[in-house]
Design a protein around this motif. Structure first.
Motif, PDB file in Angstrom:
ATOM      1  N   VAL A  63      -1.073  10.066 -15.893  1.00 42.69           N
ATOM      2  CA  VAL A  63      -1.843  10.111 -17.142  1.00 42.69           C
ATOM      3  C   VAL A  63      -2.221   8.735 -17.690  1.00 42.69           C
ATOM      4  CG1 VAL A  63      -1.078  12.370 -17.921  1.00 42.69           C
ATOM      5  CG2 VAL A  63       0.300  10.375 -18.453  1.00 42.69           C
ATOM      6  N   ASN A  64      -1.800   7.672 -17.034  1.00 44.34           N
ATOM      7  CA  ASN A  64      -2.290   6.362 -17.473  1.00 44.34           C
ATOM      8  C   ASN A  64      -3.334   5.795 -16.523  1.00 44.34           C
ATOM      9  OD1 ASN A  64      -0.681   5.706 -15.291  1.00 44.34           O
ATOM     10  ND2 ASN A  64       0.325   3.957 -16.294  1.00 44.34           N
ATOM     11  N   SER A  65      -3.966   6.657 -15.743  1.00 41.93           N
ATOM     12  CA  SER A  65      -5.044   6.203 -14.862  1.00 41.93           C
ATOM     13  C   SER A  65      -6.240   5.754 -15.698  1.00 41.93           C
ATOM     14  CB  SER A  65      -5.487   7.351 -13.946  1.00 41.93           C
ATOM     15  OG  SER A  65      -6.137   8.374 -14.693  1.00 41.93           O
ATOM     16  N   PRO A  66      -7.124   4.938 -15.135  1.00 48.55           N
ATOM     17  CA  PRO A  66      -8.331   4.545 -15.883  1.00 48.55           C
ATOM     18  C   PRO A  66      -9.141   5.741 -16.367  1.00 48.55           C
ATOM     19  CG  PRO A  66      -8.065   3.183 -13.922  1.00 48.55           C
ATOM     20  CD  PRO A  66      -7.030   4.271 -13.830  1.00 48.55           C
ATOM     21  N   GLN A  67      -9.210   6.790 -15.548  1.00 48.38           N
ATOM     22  CA  GLN A  67      -9.965   7.979 -15.950  1.00 48.38           C
ATOM     23  C   GLN A  67      -9.310   8.662 -17.157  1.00 48.38           C
ATOM     24  OE1 GLN A  67      -8.859   7.239 -12.924  1.00 48.38           O
ATOM     25  NE2 GLN A  67     -10.484   7.536 -11.388  1.00 48.38           N
ATOM     26  N   ALA A  68      -7.979   8.723 -17.156  1.00 48.91           N
ATOM     27  CA  ALA A  68      -7.272   9.352 -18.268  1.00 48.91           C
ATOM     28  C   ALA A  68      -7.417   8.531 -19.546  1.00 48.91           C
ATOM     29  CB  ALA A  68      -5.795   9.526 -17.910  1.00 48.91           C
ATOM     30  N   VAL A  69      -7.354   7.212 -19.433  1.00 43.99           N
ATOM     31  CA  VAL A  69      -7.545   6.361 -20.610  1.00 43.99           C
ATOM     32  C   VAL A  69      -8.970   6.509 -21.149  1.00 43.99           C
ATOM     33  CG1 VAL A  69      -7.615   3.981 -21.428  1.00 43.99           C
ATOM     34  CG2 VAL A  69      -5.750   4.740 -19.922  1.00 43.99           C
ATOM     35  N   ALA A  70      -9.954   6.602 -20.262  1.00 44.88           N
ATOM     36  CA  ALA A  70     -11.331   6.814 -20.699  1.00 44.88           C
ATOM     37  C   ALA A  70     -11.463   8.152 -21.421  1.00 44.88           C
ATOM     38  CB  ALA A  70     -12.278   6.766 -19.497  1.00 44.88           C
ATOM     39  N   ALA A  71     -10.766   9.164 -20.929  1.00 40.33           N
ATOM     40  CA  ALA A  71     -10.802  10.476 -21.582  1.00 40.33           C
ATOM     41  C   ALA A  71     -10.191  10.404 -22.974  1.00 40.33           C
ATOM     42  CB  ALA A  71     -10.061  11.503 -20.734  1.00 40.33           C
ATOM     43  N   ALA A  72      -9.057   9.734 -23.106  1.00 43.11           N
ATOM     44  CA  ALA A  72      -8.409   9.605 -24.413  1.00 43.11           C
ATOM     45  C   ALA A  72      -9.276   8.809 -25.380  1.00 43.11           C
ATOM     46  CB  ALA A  72      -7.042   8.935 -24.251  1.00 43.11           C
ATOM     47  N   THR A  73      -9.932   7.779 -24.867  1.00 40.71           N
ATOM     48  CA  THR A  73     -10.825   6.971 -25.714  1.00 40.71           C
ATOM     49  C   THR A  73     -11.977   7.820 -26.228  1.00 40.71           C
ATOM     50  OG1 THR A  73     -10.251   4.986 -24.440  1.00 40.71           O
ATOM     51  CG2 THR A  73     -12.277   4.921 -25.764  1.00 40.71           C
ATOM     52  N   PHE A  74     -12.562   8.625 -25.339  1.00 38.61           N
ATOM     53  CA  PHE A  74     -13.655   9.497 -25.758  1.00 38.61           C
ATOM     54  C   PHE A  74     -13.160  10.540 -26.755  1.00 38.61           C
ATOM     55  CE2 PHE A  74     -15.839  13.525 -25.507  1.00 38.61           C
ATOM     56  CZ  PHE A  74     -17.159  13.155 -25.749  1.00 38.61           C
ATOM     57  N   THR A 126       2.363  15.554 -28.950  1.00 38.59           N
ATOM     58  CA  THR A 126       2.953  14.697 -29.982  1.00 38.59           C
ATOM     59  C   THR A 126       2.338  13.306 -29.945  1.00 38.59           C
ATOM     60  OG1 THR A 126       5.039  15.924 -29.906  1.00 38.59           O
ATOM     61  CG2 THR A 126       5.106  13.705 -30.843  1.00 38.59           C
ATOM     62  N   GLU A 127       2.217  12.724 -28.765  1.00 40.23           N
ATOM     63  CA  GLU A 127       1.640  11.379 -28.652  1.00 40.23           C
ATOM     64  C   GLU A 127       0.147  11.383 -28.983  1.00 40.23           C
ATOM     65  OE1 GLU A 127       3.137   8.551 -28.268  1.00 40.23           O
ATOM     66  OE2 GLU A 127       5.125   9.472 -28.074  1.00 40.23           O
ATOM     67  N   LEU A 128      -0.570  12.413 -28.548  1.00 38.06           N
ATOM     68  CA  LEU A 128      -2.002  12.482 -28.880  1.00 38.06           C
ATOM     69  C   LEU A 128      -2.206  12.609 -30.381  1.00 38.06           C
ATOM     70  CD1 LEU A 128      -3.342  14.856 -26.075  1.00 38.06           C
ATOM     71  CD2 LEU A 128      -3.835  12.410 -26.316  1.00 38.06           C
ATOM     72  N   SER A 129      -1.368  13.399 -31.038  1.00 35.19           N
ATOM     73  CA  SER A 129      -1.486  13.548 -32.481  1.00 35.19           C
ATOM     74  C   SER A 129      -1.263  12.214 -33.195  1.00 35.19           C
ATOM     75  CB  SER A 129      -0.482  14.584 -32.990  1.00 35.19           C
ATOM     76  OG  SER A 129      -0.562  14.715 -34.392  1.00 35.19           O
ATOM     77  N   THR A 130      -0.292  11.466 -32.723  1.00 36.72           N
ATOM     78  CA  THR A 130      -0.057  10.138 -33.307  1.00 36.72           C
ATOM     79  C   THR A 130      -1.276   9.249 -33.125  1.00 36.72           C
ATOM     80  OG1 THR A 130       2.323  10.315 -32.911  1.00 36.72           O
ATOM     81  CG2 THR A 130       1.427   8.100 -33.215  1.00 36.72           C
ATOM     82  N   MET A 131      -1.890   9.295 -31.956  1.00 37.17           N
ATOM     83  CA  MET A 131      -3.104   8.510 -31.712  1.00 37.17           C
ATOM     84  C   MET A 131      -4.205   8.878 -32.696  1.00 37.17           C
ATOM     85  SD  MET A 131      -5.532   8.430 -28.283  1.00 37.17           S
ATOM     86  CE  MET A 131      -6.265  10.059 -28.623  1.00 37.17           C
ATOM     87  N   LEU A 132      -4.370  10.170 -32.959  1.00 34.09           N
ATOM     88  CA  LEU A 132      -5.465  10.624 -33.811  1.00 34.09           C
ATOM     89  C   LEU A 132      -5.206  10.382 -35.292  1.00 34.09           C
ATOM     90  CD1 LEU A 132      -6.246  14.051 -32.084  1.00 34.09           C
ATOM     91  CD2 LEU A 132      -7.457  11.884 -31.776  1.00 34.09           C
ATOM     92  N   THR A 133      -3.987  10.559 -35.725  1.00 36.06           N
ATOM     93  CA  THR A 133      -3.696  10.491 -37.165  1.00 36.06           C
ATOM     94  C   THR A 133      -3.240   9.121 -37.621  1.00 36.06           C
ATOM     95  OG1 THR A 133      -1.418  11.270 -36.792  1.00 36.06           O
ATOM     96  CG2 THR A 133      -3.110  12.940 -37.241  1.00 36.06           C
ATOM     97  N   ARG A 134      -2.837   8.266 -36.679  1.00 40.71           N
ATOM     98  CA  ARG A 134      -2.357   6.932 -37.055  1.00 40.71           C
ATOM     99  C   ARG A 134      -3.144   5.827 -36.375  1.00 40.71           C
ATOM    100  NH1 ARG A 134       4.271   7.818 -36.858  1.00 40.71           N
ATOM    101  NH2 ARG A 134       4.302   9.730 -38.152  1.00 40.71           N
ATOM    102  N   ASN A 135      -4.332   6.177 -35.920  1.00 37.61           N
ATOM    103  CA  ASN A 135      -5.238   5.205 -35.301  1.00 37.61           C
ATOM    104  C   ASN A 135      -4.579   4.479 -34.139  1.00 37.61           C
ATOM    105  OD1 ASN A 135      -7.734   3.900 -35.049  1.00 37.61           O
ATOM    106  ND2 ASN A 135      -7.069   2.162 -36.305  1.00 37.61           N
ATOM    107  N   GLY A 136      -3.931   5.256 -33.286  1.00 38.47           N
ATOM    108  CA  GLY A 136      -3.268   4.670 -32.132  1.00 38.47           C
ATOM    109  C   GLY A 136      -4.257   4.230 -31.063  1.00 38.47           C
ATOM    110  N   ASP A 137      -3.797   3.328 -30.222  1.00 41.52           N
ATOM    111  CA  ASP A 137      -4.614   2.832 -29.118  1.00 41.52           C
ATOM    112  C   ASP A 137      -4.572   3.827 -27.960  1.00 41.52           C
ATOM    113  OD1 ASP A 137      -6.019   0.660 -27.562  1.00 41.52           O
ATOM    114  OD2 ASP A 137      -4.189   0.890 -26.362  1.00 41.52           O
ATOM    115  N   PRO A 138      -5.718   4.265 -27.447  1.00 38.98           N
ATOM    116  CA  PRO A 138      -5.711   5.257 -26.361  1.00 38.98           C
ATOM    117  C   PRO A 138      -4.929   4.802 -25.132  1.00 38.98           C
ATOM    118  CG  PRO A 138      -7.883   5.150 -27.347  1.00 38.98           C
ATOM    119  CD  PRO A 138      -7.087   4.026 -27.949  1.00 38.98           C
ATOM    120  N   ALA A 139      -5.091   3.535 -24.725  1.00 35.05           N
ATOM    121  CA  ALA A 139      -4.377   3.067 -23.541  1.00 35.05           C
ATOM    122  C   ALA A 139      -2.869   3.079 -23.765  1.00 35.05           C
ATOM    123  CB  ALA A 139      -4.847   1.664 -23.166  1.00 35.05           C
TER     124      ALA A 139
END
Length: 479
Positions: free
Chosen positions: A271-282, A451-464
């Motif tokens: 899940v830390n592949s470049p494709q996965a990071v691009a997906a999280a960023t989008f 849980t980690e995705l929610s933190t990214m969305l609600t606390r302006n986390g870094d996708p990578a």
């Protein structure tokens, strides 16, 4: 089928308890033969007449429909069926207790692929001997009549020669959109955006652009262009997974093959592949333009917002169509989810029903007759038309019936979920279906992901950084 079915029919709640505890449960061995009986004067449906069995199920639409109309099965077989419906986490807990007890309080099991089948497969009976036996009524149409990807994902685990469950329901995420709004604004959107906004042909980038356009230009008709099921909940993992797979990412190195038969060795976490990071960023960018309440919605909240006219489009389970067709008759369109750089991916959430391996004698045979009947084409057709429940057929033959085909385009439709048929049958093709990893540890992994995705969305986390954290935690669980 009534509009009330827009309420949640899929509640993938996190299962308490550890994988270690599951692994410590004693395995239940299947019987070496299947029972036969002589009652009923040679009628194989009547050979266990007088038997009572119990069916435990998540509170799903097909189970509600069958529970409301068990008369035909009782008349056919003489068997009494008691049906308990509850939240999925309670089903799982009861199955764990039942399987480990050596007895069968519940004979027929709603076997969710990720929370029951994968971690508790030893507690389920291989149905293949029943299917092959001349002592029982044949499976009408054979296994070939089940949608192939569903039979693999919902019915098999590790061994392709075994069938632990027959496909029973088939919720799948597709694109829901307001046809009336797209018709009204299509020309303006095409002029402003430089492409024809046809949802059937959307890429994820176009989906985002159209969402932003509605936000900026159509407040008189709709508050936001898009909504999402981005609550800290399994719904967030489901919503994100569609994007992850479309961008070419996956949870394990063996990818989608792990979602069909499952695996005890899915390969390294990826899940830390470049494709996965691009997906999280989008995905983070998409949620930033979505209805602000998206981070508080699961699939039910999202469905309610759509039927309330709050959003123009969303990705949601296709069976919410029943409520949408009541709210906006003939004004809702359905399409496969948008394409990403790698493919389209539509997450499949279906489940099969199987038999408790502790069941014995007449109860065992009666349980098989019920599984056979409950997944038969005629029962699925009756369920489809039920006014208290329903669902979507898992049988190819049902989709070919002239009456069913006619209801795909009818408005109002006697079978509202059939309005989605073109979209979902496309979504179920092997190249388009999205399959979560069928591994015993999935419940723990799911919780980490949302849980980690929610933190990214609600606390302006870094996708990578988010994907790296998921990678680290998932790897520890798998070790």
């Amino acid at each position: 089928m009534t509009g009330s079915l827009h309420v949640s029919r899929r509640r993938f709640l996190a299962l308490g308890g550890s994988v270690a505890a599951l692994a410590a449960m004693p395995a239940c061995s299947a019987p070496t033969s299947t029972p036969t009986g002589s009652a009923g004067g040679g009628n194989p449906w009547k050979q266990f007449s007088g038997t009572t069995i119990n069916f435990i199920s998540e509170n799903t639409a097909p189970s509600a429909a069958i529970a409301a109309d068990l008369g035909p099965f009782k008349d056919l077989t003489g068997i009494t069926v008691n049906i308990q419906q509850m939240e999925l986490d309670k089903v799982v807990e009861k199955c764990k207790l039942d399987f480990s007890s050596g007895s069968a309080q519940n004979h027929v099991i709603y076997a969710d692929p990720y929370q029951v089948l994968a971690p508790l497969a030893d507690g389920l009976l291989d149905l293949q001997p029943f299917i092959d036996s001349d002592s029982y009524p044949p499976v009408e149409g054979g296994l070939a009549d089940f949608i192939p990807t569903q039979l693999a994902a919902a019915g098999r685990f590790l061994d392709p020669a075994k069938v632990y469950a027959l496909p029973y329901d088939a919720p799948t995420m597709i694109l829901h959109y307001r046809v009336d709004l797209f018709e009204k604004y299509r020309a303006r959107m095409q002029r402003d955006l430089g492409f024809d906004p046809v949802p059937d042909a959307f890429t994820w980038d176009q989906y985002l652009a159209v969402a932003q356009w509605f936000n900026d230009n159509a407040k008189a008709d709709v508050r936001y262009g898009v909504g999402a099921q981005a609550k800290q909940h399994d719904s967030l993992q489901c919503d994100f997974s569609n994007v992850l797979w479309a961008f070419g990412g996956d949870y394990f190195a063996k990818g989608q093959e792990v979602g069909l038969l499952g695996s005890t060795d899915p390969g390294p976490v990826t899940v830390n592949s470049p494709q996965a990071v691009a997906a999280a960023t989008f995905y983070k960018k998409l949620i930033s333009v979505a209805h602000p309440s998206s981070v508080t919605w699961d699939w039910t909240g999202l469905g309610d917002a759509f039927t309330a006219g709050e959003i123009a489009m969303c990705a949601n389970w296709h069976e919410f169509a029943a409520g949408e067709e009541k709210a906006f008759p003939g004004k809702v369109g359905y399409a496969p989810l948008p394409a990403g750089p790698a493919r389209r991916a539509n997450i499949y959430g279906g489940t099969g029903i199987g038999i408790n391996a502790n069941a014995k004698d007449a109860e065992l045979g009666a349980a098989w007759l019920f599984v056979n009947w409950a997944t038969s084409p005629q029962t699925q057709l009756s369920s489809l038309a039920s006014t208290v429940g329903g669902g979507t057929p898992t049988r190819l033959s049902v989709y070919k019936l002239p009456d069913v085909r006619a209801q795909e385009s009818a408005s109002p439709s006697a079978y509202p979920n059939m309005r989605t048929a073109r979209a979902v049958t496309t979504a179920w093709q092997p190249e388009n279906i999205g399959l979560r990893p069928k591994v015993a540890q999935w419940v723990e992994l799911d919780t980490i992901i949302f849980t980690e995705l929610s933190t990214m969305l609600t606390r302006n986390g870094d996708p990578a950084a988010t994907m790296a954290a998921i990678q680290d935690q998932m790897t520890r669980v798998m070790q």
